[in-house]
Design a protein around this motif. Sequence first.
Motif, PDB file in Angstrom:
ATOM      1  N   ARG A   1       0.823  -1.210   0.000  1.00 21.77           N
ATOM      2  CA  ARG A   1       0.000   0.000   0.000  1.00 21.77           C
ATOM      3  C   ARG A   1       0.855   1.257   0.000  1.00 21.77           C
ATOM      4  O   ARG A   1       1.999   1.238   0.391  1.00 21.77           O
ATOM      5  N   THR A   2       0.229   2.334  -0.411  1.00 18.91           N
ATOM      6  CA  THR A   2       0.917   3.620  -0.324  1.00 18.91           C
ATOM      7  C   THR A   2       0.043   4.575   0.469  1.00 18.91           C
ATOM      8  O   THR A   2      -1.138   4.334   0.693  1.00 18.91           O
ATOM      9  N   ILE A   3       0.643   5.655   0.899  1.00 20.57           N
ATOM     10  CA  ILE A   3      -0.102   6.643   1.678  1.00 20.57           C
ATOM     11  C   ILE A   3       0.345   8.022   1.250  1.00 20.57           C
ATOM     12  O   ILE A   3       1.517   8.228   0.923  1.00 20.57           O
TER      13      ILE A   3
ATOM     14  N   SER B   1       3.108  10.311  -2.902  1.00 22.57           N
ATOM     15  CA  SER B   1       2.693   8.996  -2.462  1.00 22.57           C
ATOM     16  C   SER B   1       3.892   8.225  -1.903  1.00 22.57           C
ATOM     17  O   SER B   1       4.895   8.063  -2.594  1.00 22.57           O
ATOM     18  N   TRP B   2       3.774   7.805  -0.646  1.00 22.20           N
ATOM     19  CA  TRP B   2       4.861   7.078  -0.010  1.00 22.20           C
ATOM     20  C   TRP B   2       4.456   5.640   0.244  1.00 22.20           C
ATOM     21  O   TRP B   2       3.272   5.355   0.404  1.00 22.20           O
ATOM     22  N   MET B   3       5.454   4.776   0.366  1.00 23.52           N
ATOM     23  CA  MET B   3       5.155   3.404   0.745  1.00 23.52           C
ATOM     24  C   MET B   3       4.656   3.371   2.172  1.00 23.52           C
ATOM     25  O   MET B   3       5.315   3.905   3.073  1.00 23.52           O
TER      26      MET B   3
END
Lengths: 493, 648
Positions: B209-211, B218-220
């Motif tokens: 997922r990313t956040i 978008s980060w892991m």
Amino acid sequence: MLFGFPLLSLIIWLPIISGLVVFLMNDRNIQVVRWVALAGSVAGFLVALPLYSGFDTSLGSMQFVERNVWFERLNVYYYLGVDGISMPLILLNSFTTPLVVIAGWEVIRERVSQYMGAFLIMSGVLNGVFASLDAILFYSFWEASLVPMFIIIGVWGGPNRIYAALKFFLYTFLGSLLMLVALIYLYHASGGSFSILDYHHLRIPMTEQILIFIGFMAAFAVKVPMWPVHTWLPDAHVEAPTGGSVVLAAILLKLGGYGFLRFSLPITPDASHELAGILITLSLIAIVYIGIVALMQPDMKKLIAYSSVSHMGFVTLGFFLFNPIGMEGAVIQMISHGFISGALFLCVGVLYDRLHTRMIANYGGVVNKMPVFAALFMLFAMANSGLPGTSGFVGEFMVIMGAMEVNFWYAFFAALTLILGASYSLWLYKRVVFGAVANPNVEGMKDISAREFLVLAILAIAVLALGIYPLPLTEVMHVTVDNLLEHVARTKL
Amino acid sequence: MENLYLLVPVAPLLGAIIAGLFGRRIGLVWSHRTTIALVALSFIASVVIFIDVLQGNLYNGSVYTWMTSGETVIEIGFLIDTLSATMMMVVTGVSLMVHIYTIGYMQGDPGYQRFFSYISLFTFSMLMLVMSNNFLQLFFGWEAVGLVSYLLIGFWYTRPTAIYANLKAFLVNRVADIGFLLGIALILANVGTLDYELVFTHAEYLASRTIEIMPGESWMLMTVICLLLFIGAMGKSAQFPLHVWLPDSMEGPTPISALIHAATMVTAGIFMVARMSPLFELSITVHSVILVIGGITTLFMALVAVVQNDIKRVIAYSTLSQLGYMTIALGASAYSAAIFHLMTHAFFKALLFLGAGSVIIAMHHEQDMRKMGGLKRYMPITFGTMFVAALASAGVPGFSGFFSKDAIIEGALLSEIPGAGFAYVCALSTVFVTALYTFRLIFMTFYGEPRMDSHTRDHLRESPWVVTVPLIILAIPTVAAGWLIEPMLFGGFFSEAIYVDAEHDVMAKMGENFTGIFGMMIHALTTPPFWLAMSGIFTAWFLYRYRTELPTKIKRLAYPIYVLLDRKYFIDELYSWLFAGGLRTMSTILWKYVDMKIIDGLMVNGTARAMGWFAMIGRRFQSGYIYHYAFSMIVGVFVLMSIWLFPL
């Protein structure tokens, strides 16, 4: 269920009647007055206990319902009932009253009967607020609760008590007038019903919903209090006698939180969703901004008052996240805040009774003279900074968890309380309690008496019990909260 | 077995309650007897459990349900595997030694019972932390050890420095705890549970997922979670830049410096990351961060130790540096090496601290090494045991610290994660510095001419048996714990508890070349760490035994560097100006101006004042004179008629 026995009426009217009795006793024999007041308040607590033991946690509907005609022409009913949210609040209120009576035992020497009477009457009235399911009944109890508190601050308060009492009264009264307007609209819109539960199923267009929401919010936001309508609270706390502060923090503020759950969310769900962003922002401002403001307060009571506002920010934050963990966390935070802030005001009261000053600078090194008090105060200061194992952690933890489900930054700003809460609580503790004996006055301080110990120890047990094992409390509210969230998720346009 | 698991934390808790609430009533002797007996019980139970775990009996189960909400169920429970069993042994073992030692160290202190209550409470909290099978209980233990640390640093509450240090320690830890709590919240929000096992089974999901923390970036998700958890570890395990609280924590009594601020609590962060290895293994980015933080901490804190003169502060900075080593190991995915070093360090550092405490008792609570010297003659047992600890700390082959530290350095060398090169250089240079400051301490304290005043000198004597016996007992694992390297690191001891991705499993690579402990010792003679350690000891000898005038000269020559180290890179000054000062200023501004002037003054009382003016003007009209009313009526009629007659 107790076979149609009017338990809620008993819970409401027993304290009020014993309060009136105490009130009429006059101060001829103060000792008797005190004991009667204690008996009345303890009886009030005991009759509230079946509410918990007889509560069916699997039911989503109102329980212990009583419904009788009051004004037939206006369709006003004497309509009582509790669910998983109001029941714990009634217990909290009934639990607090005996503590307040004991705390004022020797401290109040003038007009004892009136003082004790006012608290007992207020206790019953507040139970009435939480138990009313009829809007007029609710509004009557709501406004009636102002009077005893107004008197308590105005008569037994500090030097600036008149200003504080008036500010308290006008602020909250103005707020509730707007609520009255909203209620009258709902009366007409529902075709002449004052039943709050009827309002829950009323279809209302968006514009009206928003106006109603604002009307209710005016009343509830002032009570909570939310930023920026919080400025009455520090003044009221500073001037109020210890018992007044305890009830103010422990119970009166909860009226606002309760109102949001009973009125705003179910009656205007669409407006609630629409305005949730604003409410969340205001709550976060309360948590962070008020937390920062609390830091530099030179007056202990003011510091705790600000800390109180900051912690109540979690309550309103939790409501508007619209997830179970956030909302249940918010309700737990209401209960826990009742214990902790009540206990902290009592601690300040203990110090005030000895040195007659609330200024932090006049203390220092209290631990050398009052080790038992210091230990209890430490527990409450830690609970106030949200240490796991105390009740202060449970609510904040759950609300932060709920906030993360919605938005990372909501959780981040809410979590800043970890630093802020610890900063103001422990810095206060350091300056007042730790250190070498600061001055000759502190040198003469005596450790807490058995009476003071009793009150603080009971609260300490409550704080720890709720922190270590919150399940019994979360259990009773599951169904109610789930129903409420389901209800709020449906549009009413 | 379940009851035995429960007994391990509950016994010390019971001791804490008894000594805390009834300490006055049962007296000094029974306070320490009760707490020691209960901790001993807990230790024995831990040993039994450890042996049971060696037989392959693992356990993961709950004790009670803490709360439920919606779909979320949070339980209190235990996870017993090799990792937690090892930690339980270390914690209860060192705690038991410290309990016994305390009888001697705290003799005559008015807070005697309170002290026993606190250290037992600490043991309980630490056990809850290491035995937990879920994040909530982990956080509970995490904060509870922080509380006890706070209480113990401020144990002598009349000292202004002590109550400053404990507040500082608590608040710095709280900064880190925000990260930790947010990490936990992210996990709960994404997988809906806080149970380790369930979270680990969702690890791949979390990694996929990313956040978006910042809009558009978008980060892991896994990177964010692990980074936040590691921030928590940085606070508790005092990694740069959150290390500032640990040196000040030396204000507390020495036994707790040994137990809490060296052997156990500060390693909680290391333990936590090792426990979370199934999560951390899925984010290389975080490993790089960990390597760099560990590298900085290990080298730069060791350098500060060289210029300290307070015996406890030298050891405190040494602790920081050693924690840096463990962090490097975590970053290099050599989790088992980190735990191994955690264990050996717990023994030799506890021994160093308790030895220092023994010296401090003899010196009548003087901690400045410049006023010591020549103590070897007076305190042979303290000297002998501390010398052993120093050899272990410096990494001399054969002693426990050698094995664990060598494994870490080797691990950093073998690791291919970005940042490992930097960490390797730091770790290697620190070997020299460690040997230098450790033996500087030994030479300044125990060798040379006595420099104390004659009164202290006349009263110098070896400490009583309650102090020396724990020293001797701790000396045994200080020498021998390292010999367990083969089973613990290369025998798959932690394979159930720690997960390492085969891609960067440095321990497996190391295992291929491992030739037994003697082979390792002989091989060491040809590697830089050994020669660096030797030259460190030689330098210490040269400067503090042979040419004792040199340190002063060096100090004068490199004065700016000396000041920088002496003032600990001015980090404390920066923080107290920036954070403490900044927050106070902000508080004052928000309170006095925004709250009181704008909200209350302008809006609230302003409304009241406006009402007042309004009423005042309104009052003018009600003057009571007929001709005023008559006049205003005429004006009104005139105005109304004009409007009616001449509509616009």
